[in-house]
Design a protein around this motif. Structure first.
Motif, mmCIF file in Angstrom:
data_model
loop_
_atom_site.group_PDB
_atom_site.id
_atom_site.type_symbol
_atom_site.label_atom_id
_atom_site.label_comp_id
_atom_site.label_asym_id
_atom_site.label_seq_id
_atom_site.Cartn_x
_atom_site.Cartn_y
_atom_site.Cartn_z
ATOM 1 N N GLU A 1 -26.095 -4.248 17.622
ATOM 2 C CA GLU A 1 -24.749 -3.967 16.798
ATOM 3 C C GLU A 1 -23.726 -4.927 17.155
ATOM 4 O O GLU A 1 -23.285 -4.950 18.690
ATOM 5 N N ARG B 1 -32.543 -3.423 17.367
ATOM 6 C CA ARG B 1 -31.261 -3.627 16.616
ATOM 7 C C ARG B 1 -30.089 -3.751 17.311
ATOM 8 O O ARG B 1 -29.777 -2.925 18.088
ATOM 9 N N GLU C 1 -24.748 6.971 18.932
ATOM 10 C CA GLU C 1 -23.179 6.934 19.092
ATOM 11 C C GLU C 1 -22.498 7.880 20.312
ATOM 12 O O GLU C 1 -21.949 7.628 20.837
ATOM 13 N N TYR D 1 -24.672 3.901 11.539
ATOM 14 C CA TYR D 1 -24.955 4.089 12.865
ATOM 15 C C TYR D 1 -25.478 5.512 12.937
ATOM 16 O O TYR D 1 -25.164 6.344 12.475
ATOM 17 N N THR E 1 -23.780 -2.385 8.104
ATOM 18 C CA THR E 1 -24.623 -1.634 9.210
ATOM 19 C C THR E 1 -24.121 -0.043 9.337
ATOM 20 O O THR E 1 -22.914 0.125 9.127
ATOM 21 N N ALA F 1 -19.809 2.606 18.032
ATOM 22 C CA ALA F 1 -19.509 1.515 17.351
ATOM 23 C C ALA F 1 -18.430 1.783 16.232
ATOM 24 O O ALA F 1 -17.657 1.093 15.826
ATOM 25 N N GLY G 1 -25.208 -5.565 12.074
ATOM 26 C CA GLY G 1 -26.361 -5.309 13.174
ATOM 27 C C GLY G 1 -27.438 -6.291 12.821
ATOM 28 O O GLY G 1 -27.926 -6.994 11.616
#
Length: 312
Positions: A191, A189, A287, A282, A280, A294, A260
């Motif tokens: 982002e 995936r 992270e 997270y 999307t 993000a 995403g």
């Protein structure tokens, strides 16, 4: 006069708290705009600010059955007043329809899974016979892995369609799709914020689940295995990667600013893109590992747009 702010249109307050903290840390005012109720004065002027749509295709599963149409109405109203909208009405339609996503990807030259969209149930069995088992089903208005099932025989599928466990899509459209097999059990995936690449996530699929939402709020109880983290940052992808650049061009052509994109590599050498998620979420662990988280990047990006609106 009310101070201009970033207004986040959403259908799930559980997904917003992480953004509230990030916006506070960046000093960007954030106002929540729930999509499950409200009033629009169509002759009245909307508030000043930036409006960010986080409509979810699975909103109807959380008691927000009106969210899809509420988002369309609200975004169209905002756009008629020339408000700065992030992921606007065109994007909302794409979020809630995998048919629209598939068409957009195919038109722009991406390898996509062979898919047949069946409206209603009358033609499901005949359409399924055009697929060699195994194959899968999905809901057109999906998210959360809604309607995703694997079938290894036509008889198994017929029993499902004609039995009590059949689960219709919210919009009445069922997708039949080829089963894609990967050399290793994972999908990727990527982002994007502001249309630019932030990071990629490797998503473990070894448990056979189709619920790939990375947010903590999506975690399935009892599905924890510290030895195999379900979401890890994939450092093999950078902004210079040709596929990532193609994704950025795709998002620009579709007016998508935050999203995403999910894709996978198959055993026969294909790179197949199958989902554009404009709502999307997270994963907290990813992270924490990322040089540029993000969520903070979204706060900065939307804060910058808000500065532009305020200064104009």
């Amino acid at each position: 006069m009310t101070r201009p702010a970033v207004h986040v249109l959403h259908d799930n307050p559980e997904w917003i708290e992480v953004f509230v903290r990030a916006f506070e840390a960046e000093g960007v005012p954030l106002v929540q705009w729930p999509l499950d109720h409200g009033v629009l004065d169509l002759d009245g002027e909307p508030p000043q600010g930036v409006f960010w749509s986080r409509l979810s295709a699975s909103s109807h599963t959380r008691g927000a059955e009106l969210a899809k149409d509420a988002a369309r109405a609200t975004l169209s109203w905002l756009e008629s007043w020339d408000r700065r909208v992030v992921n606007g009405s065109r994007v909302a339609d794409l979020e809630v329809s995998k048919v629209i996503q598939h068409a957009a990807l195919r038109r722009r030259g991406f390898d996509v899974p062979r898919t047949v969209a069946v409206i209603g149930t009358e033609d499901l069995l005949a359409s399924a016979r055009t697929f060699a088992p195994p194959f899968i089903t999905k809901h057109d208005q999906g998210g959360k892995g809604l309607g995703v099932r694997r079938f290894d025989t036509q008889e198994e599928f017929a029993a499902y369609v004609e039995g009590p466990e059949f689960e219709p899509s919210a919009d009445g459209i069922t997708l039949l799709q080829e089963l894609l097999v990967t050399p290793e059990p994972f999908i990727t995936r990527a982002e994007f914020v502001g249309g630019r690449f932030v990071y990629a996530v490797r998503v473990d699929t070894s448990r056979g689940a189709f619920q790939l939402c990375p947010a903590d709020a999506c975690a399935v109880p009892g599905d924890d295995d510290p030895a195999v983290p379900p979401f890890v940052r994939d450092e093999s992808f950078t902004a210079e990667d040709p596929l990532i650049q193609r994704f950025q061009d795709l998002l620009a052509s579709l007016d998508i600013e935050i999203a995403g994109i999910e894709f996978l590599h198959t055993v026969d050498g294909r790179t197949v893109t199958y989902d554009i998620n404009t709502n999307t979420n997270y994963n907290a662990d990813v992270e924490a590992q990322a040089p540029v988280p993000a969520i903070r990047e979204i706060a900065r990006y939307l804060g910058g747009l808000l500065d532009q609106v305020t200064e104009s």
